[in-house]
Motif scaffolding. Structure first.
Motif, PDB file in Angstrom:
ATOM      1  N   LEU A  16       0.836  -1.194   0.000  1.00  0.00           N
ATOM      2  CA  LEU A  16       0.000   0.000   0.000  1.00  0.00           C
ATOM      3  C   LEU A  16       0.872   1.245   0.000  1.00  0.00           C
ATOM      4  N   LEU A  18       0.069   5.084   0.294  1.00  0.00           N
ATOM      5  CA  LEU A  18      -1.018   6.016   0.588  1.00  0.00           C
ATOM      6  C   LEU A  18      -0.472   7.393   0.932  1.00  0.00           C
ATOM      7  N   ILE A  25      -6.151   8.045   9.400  1.00  0.00           N
ATOM      8  CA  ILE A  25      -5.777   6.835   8.677  1.00  0.00           C
ATOM      9  C   ILE A  25      -5.840   5.674   9.653  1.00  0.00           C
ATOM     10  N   VAL A  38     -10.455  -1.075   1.158  1.00  0.00           N
ATOM     11  CA  VAL A  38     -10.171   0.325   1.458  1.00  0.00           C
ATOM     12  C   VAL A  38     -11.464   1.120   1.344  1.00  0.00           C
ATOM     13  N   THR A  56     -10.105  11.276  -5.446  1.00  0.00           N
ATOM     14  CA  THR A  56      -8.950  10.475  -5.035  1.00  0.00           C
ATOM     15  C   THR A  56      -8.483   9.585  -6.185  1.00  0.00           C
ATOM     16  N   VAL A  58      -6.523   6.436  -7.727  1.00  0.00           N
ATOM     17  CA  VAL A  58      -6.220   5.060  -7.315  1.00  0.00           C
ATOM     18  C   VAL A  58      -5.623   4.305  -8.495  1.00  0.00           C
ATOM     19  N   LYS A  66      -1.686   2.084  -5.120  1.00  0.00           N
ATOM     20  CA  LYS A  66      -1.316   3.479  -4.875  1.00  0.00           C
ATOM     21  C   LYS A  66      -2.585   4.315  -4.746  1.00  0.00           C
ATOM     22  N   ILE A  67      -2.667   5.089  -3.660  1.00  0.00           N
ATOM     23  CA  ILE A  67      -3.832   5.941  -3.397  1.00  0.00           C
ATOM     24  C   ILE A  67      -3.334   7.346  -3.081  1.00  0.00           C
ATOM     25  N   ARG A  68      -3.896   8.337  -3.772  1.00  0.00           N
ATOM     26  CA  ARG A  68      -3.541   9.731  -3.545  1.00  0.00           C
ATOM     27  C   ARG A  68      -4.817  10.510  -3.225  1.00  0.00           C
ATOM     28  N   ALA A 135      -9.559   7.337   6.177  1.00  0.00           N
ATOM     29  CA  ALA A 135      -9.211   6.209   5.308  1.00  0.00           C
ATOM     30  C   ALA A 135      -9.108   4.960   6.180  1.00  0.00           C
ATOM     31  N   VAL A 137      -8.378   1.001   6.130  1.00  0.00           N
ATOM     32  CA  VAL A 137      -7.723   0.019   5.266  1.00  0.00           C
ATOM     33  C   VAL A 137      -7.600  -1.304   6.006  1.00  0.00           C
ATOM     34  N   ILE A 147       3.276   5.244   4.047  1.00  0.00           N
ATOM     35  CA  ILE A 147       2.328   6.280   4.435  1.00  0.00           C
ATOM     36  C   ILE A 147       3.035   7.632   4.396  1.00  0.00           C
TER      37      ILE A 147
END
Length: 269
Positions: A16, A18, A25, A38, A56, A58, A66-68, A135, A137, A147
């Motif tokens: 992950l 993130l 989180i 998620v 967001t 993904v 990958k998550i922004r 978030a 997860v 992170i």
């Protein structure tokens, strides 16, 4: 409430990545789980927070997720004061006054008061409020995480195989980590147990390791504070560099210790 579930169409442990600069989180590692989950949530039904969840980014490439999460327009930022384990942040204007036990909030768009993400100002529409994003997860065993955050409160339960954490004024609490690589600026990291290599860089931050049993540790402090307890299972080299920092490490007398101190304080026993 706005909620978005991010599908993870792969089985087994994942890596992950993130990035989420503010909010909360929550990462839970579950040995019985075969597929990661998620979920992003916020109390607002519309407005900047809800837009940030929808926007967001993904991407999933094999086992790499990958998550922004974009920054929320109008979210809290500016000057943060830490007192007694709590924080107060002042941003924008006009300001806050406490008079005779009453709290008065004023701003360019009218004052609003939030407690735990819920608006407690006078009754009226609150759908467009800027509320924290959470978030949540859930990861299978042997997963790893990177992170990156500014002020988000991060909590990890269960065992992560590896954790890379980069935080500015944020707080991290984790139960058990294999490899730990932490960069902390004016924030805090509390990890109950580290079983693998440890690499930490602190600038006016705080690091607490309840039990370290790895085979290589490097601690670099600049006006930071470290408290760590090594176990009998720990081996290899322990390197500590302190510039106006303070490190207190116990149970480490059997390790290969290297220290460099410049106007700091290092105690190893």
């Amino acid at each position: 409430m706005t909620e978005r579930t991010i599908p993870v169409d792969t089985f087994g442990p994942i890596a992950l990545d993130l990035t989420m600069n503010a909010g909360r989180i929550r990462i839970a590692v579950d040995p019985t789980l075969t597929q990661a989950r998620v979920v992003l949530t916020t109390e607002a039904t519309s407005g900047p927070s809800a837009d940030a969840i929808r926007d967001t980014a993904v991407s999933l490439n094999g086992q790499n997720l990958k998550i922004r999460v974009p920054d929320v327009a109008g979210a809290m930022g500016g000057t943060t004061i830490r007192m007694g384990g709590g924080t107060m942040t002042f941003s924008g204007g006009n300001g806050v006054q406490i008079v005779g036990g009453n709290v008065y909030v004023s701003g360019h768009n009218g004052g609003k008061v939030f407690i735990n993400g819920r608006e407690v100002t006078a009754p009226g529409p609150a759908g467009n409020a800027v509320t924290p994003i959470t978030a949540t997860v859930h990861l299978p065993a042997k997963s790893v995480a990177l992170i990156s955050t500014h002020t988000a409160d991060t909590v990890v339960t269960g065992t992560l195989a590896r954790l890379e954490y980069d935080g500015t004024s944020g707080a991290l609490t984790a139960e058990r980590v294999g490899d730990l690589d932490a960069t902390v600026t004016s924030g805090s990291v509390i990890v109950h147990e580290v079983t693998g290599p440890l690499d930490a860089n602190l600038t006016s931050g705080n690091l607490s390791i309840g039990a370290y049993s790895g085979h290589a540790a490097r601690l670099n402090l600049t006006s930071g504070n470290v408290q760590m307890a090594a176990t009998a299972q720990a081996t290899g080299r322990l390197t500590v560099s302190a510039t106006s920092g303070c490190a207190r490490i116990t149970g480490a007398s059997h390790l290969n210790v290297r220290r460099r101190v410049t106007s700091g304080y290092v105690q190893i026993s």
